[in-house]
Design a protein around this motif. Structure first.
Motif, PDB file in Angstrom:
ATOM      1  N   ILE A 133       0.868  -1.180   0.000  1.00  0.00           N
ATOM      2  CA  ILE A 133       0.000   0.000   0.000  1.00  0.00           C
ATOM      3  C   ILE A 133       0.901   1.225   0.000  1.00  0.00           C
ATOM      4  O   ILE A 133       1.534   1.535   1.014  1.00  0.00           O
ATOM      5  CB  ILE A 133      -0.933   0.008   1.222  1.00  0.00           C
ATOM      6  N   ASN A 134       0.968   1.916  -1.143  1.00  0.00           N
ATOM      7  CA  ASN A 134       1.911   3.026  -1.329  1.00  0.00           C
ATOM      8  C   ASN A 134       3.324   2.518  -1.040  1.00  0.00           C
ATOM      9  O   ASN A 134       3.790   1.602  -1.695  1.00  0.00           O
ATOM     10  CB  ASN A 134       1.526   4.220  -0.463  1.00  0.00           C
ATOM     11  N   HIS A 135       3.982   3.059   0.008  1.00  0.00           N
ATOM     12  CA  HIS A 135       5.337   2.619   0.330  1.00  0.00           C
ATOM     13  C   HIS A 135       5.356   1.572   1.438  1.00  0.00           C
ATOM     14  O   HIS A 135       6.432   1.144   1.855  1.00  0.00           O
ATOM     15  CB  HIS A 135       6.188   3.828   0.755  1.00  0.00           C
ATOM     16  N   TRP A 136       4.173   1.182   1.917  1.00  0.00           N
ATOM     17  CA  TRP A 136       4.112   0.209   2.997  1.00  0.00           C
ATOM     18  C   TRP A 136       3.986  -1.196   2.431  1.00  0.00           C
ATOM     19  O   TRP A 136       3.162  -1.472   1.577  1.00  0.00           O
ATOM     20  CB  TRP A 136       2.908   0.502   3.891  1.00  0.00           C
ATOM     21  N   TRP A 142       1.174  -7.920   9.488  1.00  0.00           N
ATOM     22  CA  TRP A 142       2.454  -7.421   9.975  1.00  0.00           C
ATOM     23  C   TRP A 142       3.241  -6.768   8.841  1.00  0.00           C
ATOM     24  O   TRP A 142       3.032  -7.045   7.672  1.00  0.00           O
ATOM     25  CB  TRP A 142       3.278  -8.534  10.625  1.00  0.00           C
ATOM     26  N   GLY A 143       4.126  -5.881   9.233  1.00  0.00           N
ATOM     27  CA  GLY A 143       4.971  -5.141   8.293  1.00  0.00           C
ATOM     28  C   GLY A 143       5.672  -4.019   9.047  1.00  0.00           C
ATOM     29  O   GLY A 143       5.584  -3.924  10.270  1.00  0.00           O
ATOM     30  N   MET A 144       6.366  -3.156   8.315  1.00  0.00           N
ATOM     31  CA  MET A 144       7.025  -2.013   8.933  1.00  0.00           C
ATOM     32  C   MET A 144       6.607  -0.751   8.197  1.00  0.00           C
ATOM     33  O   MET A 144       6.866  -0.617   6.998  1.00  0.00           O
ATOM     34  CB  MET A 144       8.545  -2.160   8.876  1.00  0.00           C
ATOM     35  N   PRO A 145       5.917   0.173   8.875  1.00  0.00           N
ATOM     36  CA  PRO A 145       5.534   1.432   8.225  1.00  0.00           C
ATOM     37  C   PRO A 145       6.769   2.188   7.734  1.00  0.00           C
ATOM     38  O   PRO A 145       7.807   2.182   8.407  1.00  0.00           O
ATOM     39  CB  PRO A 145       4.823   2.211   9.343  1.00  0.00           C
ATOM     40  N   PRO A 146       6.698   2.831   6.555  1.00  0.00           N
ATOM     41  CA  PRO A 146       7.856   3.559   6.029  1.00  0.00           C
ATOM     42  C   PRO A 146       8.254   4.704   6.946  1.00  0.00           C
ATOM     43  O   PRO A 146       7.403   5.381   7.535  1.00  0.00           O
ATOM     44  CB  PRO A 146       7.355   4.072   4.666  1.00  0.00           C
ATOM     45  N   ASP A 147       9.564   4.899   7.096  1.00  0.00           N
ATOM     46  CA  ASP A 147      10.139   5.987   7.898  1.00  0.00           C
ATOM     47  C   ASP A 147       9.790   5.884   9.376  1.00  0.00           C
ATOM     48  O   ASP A 147       9.941   6.847  10.119  1.00  0.00           O
ATOM     49  CB  ASP A 147       9.688   7.361   7.371  1.00  0.00           C
TER      50      ASP A 147
END
Length: 275
Positions: A77-80, A116-121
């Protein structure tokens, strides 16, 4: 219980140490003591559909059979980027101690949604995935449950020289709460509300290019934060890839410490399809 506090603290320290470990900038410089590098953001690029079959024993001649469908889908999703996992199951409990109305009959089990994941920035130097799980109360389970989780994955810097396939720890805390449509007053036989810390110190060992043995991958260590008590199983699963699309696995789990009741033993298997 001091040994279990030590176990938890050691697991947390190791998790944190590798979570913040960075790739070495100098050639030949190891990331850390065990020469591991982060692999936390190497998400599958394919969808995965798995069929699981379990039989669990509870020490009083009561058994349960579980058929579970599990689906993984990569997210972008976008950069995520991340992953979503959906589990749903049919359960049957039988044996001399099982309720007569459930013996031999299958009913809808829990349905779980995990992301699960890591949000950008967001903490760019933090090599860990953030996520959470929701349990939906289907069948005879009368409670909702939610739980945040933190996970990571690390692999050897030189995979050709290591028996280790990966070290993939996960920590999750599940919090159950009552549903208005299925309260204890309506269904007094339902399970106690979840207040459970879940630890998965998952370790994979590469037996051959297509075969692994994985410890604490499917069944982890539990701590009941409501009333106290640990559940520590010895859990092992052998996986074998027939090709890049098809994998099967068989595993078993046996409790070795049970001051918090979960099950006595479990045997299970799965077939996994990538597409």
């Amino acid at each position: 219980m001091r040994i279990f506090r030590t176990l938890f603290c050691g697991f947390f320290v190791l998790f944190t140490q590798y979570g913040f470990a960075q790739d070495g900038d100098t050639a030949g410089e190891p990331d850390n003591l065990l020469r591991l590098k982060t692999d936390s953001f190497n998400y599958s690029k394919e969808s995965i559909l798995e069929l699981w079959v379990y039989q669990n024993g509870y020490g009083d001649s009561t058994l349960s059979d579980i058929y579970r469908l599990r689906f993984y889908q990569p997210l972008s999703i976008n950069h995520w980027k991340g992953m979503i996992r959906i589990d749903t199951a049919y359960n049957s409990t039988w044996g001399p101690e099982a309720p007569g109305q459930s013996s031999g009959q299958f009913s809808a089990g829990n349905t779980m949604l995990t992301v699960w994941g890591m949000p950008p920035d967001f903490f760019p130097k933090w090599n860990l995935n953030l996520g959470g799980r929701i349990i939906f109360p289907f069948g005879n389970n009368g409670q909702w449950a939610i739980g945040p989780q933190v996970s990571a994955s690390f692999v050897p810097q030189s995979s050709s020289k290591s028996l280790l396939s990966d070290f993939s720890p996960l920590v999750r805390y599940m919090y159950g709460f009552d549903s208005k449509n299925n309260s204890f007053a309506v269904n007094p036989s339902q399970s106690p509300l979840l207040r459970t810390l879940q630890l998965y110190p998952t370790i994979g060992l590469q037996l051959s290019p297509s075969t692994q043995i994985r410890f604490w991958d499917e069944n982890g260590i539990l701590y009941n934060t409501a009333g106290g008590g640990w559940f520590v199983p010895l859990d092992a699963m052998v996986t074998h890839s027939l090709n890049k699309h098809l994998l099967f696995a068989v595993g078993a789990s046996k409790q070795v410490v049970e001051t918090f009741q979960a099950y006595d033993w479990s045997i299970y298997g799965k077939i996994s399809f990538r597409f």
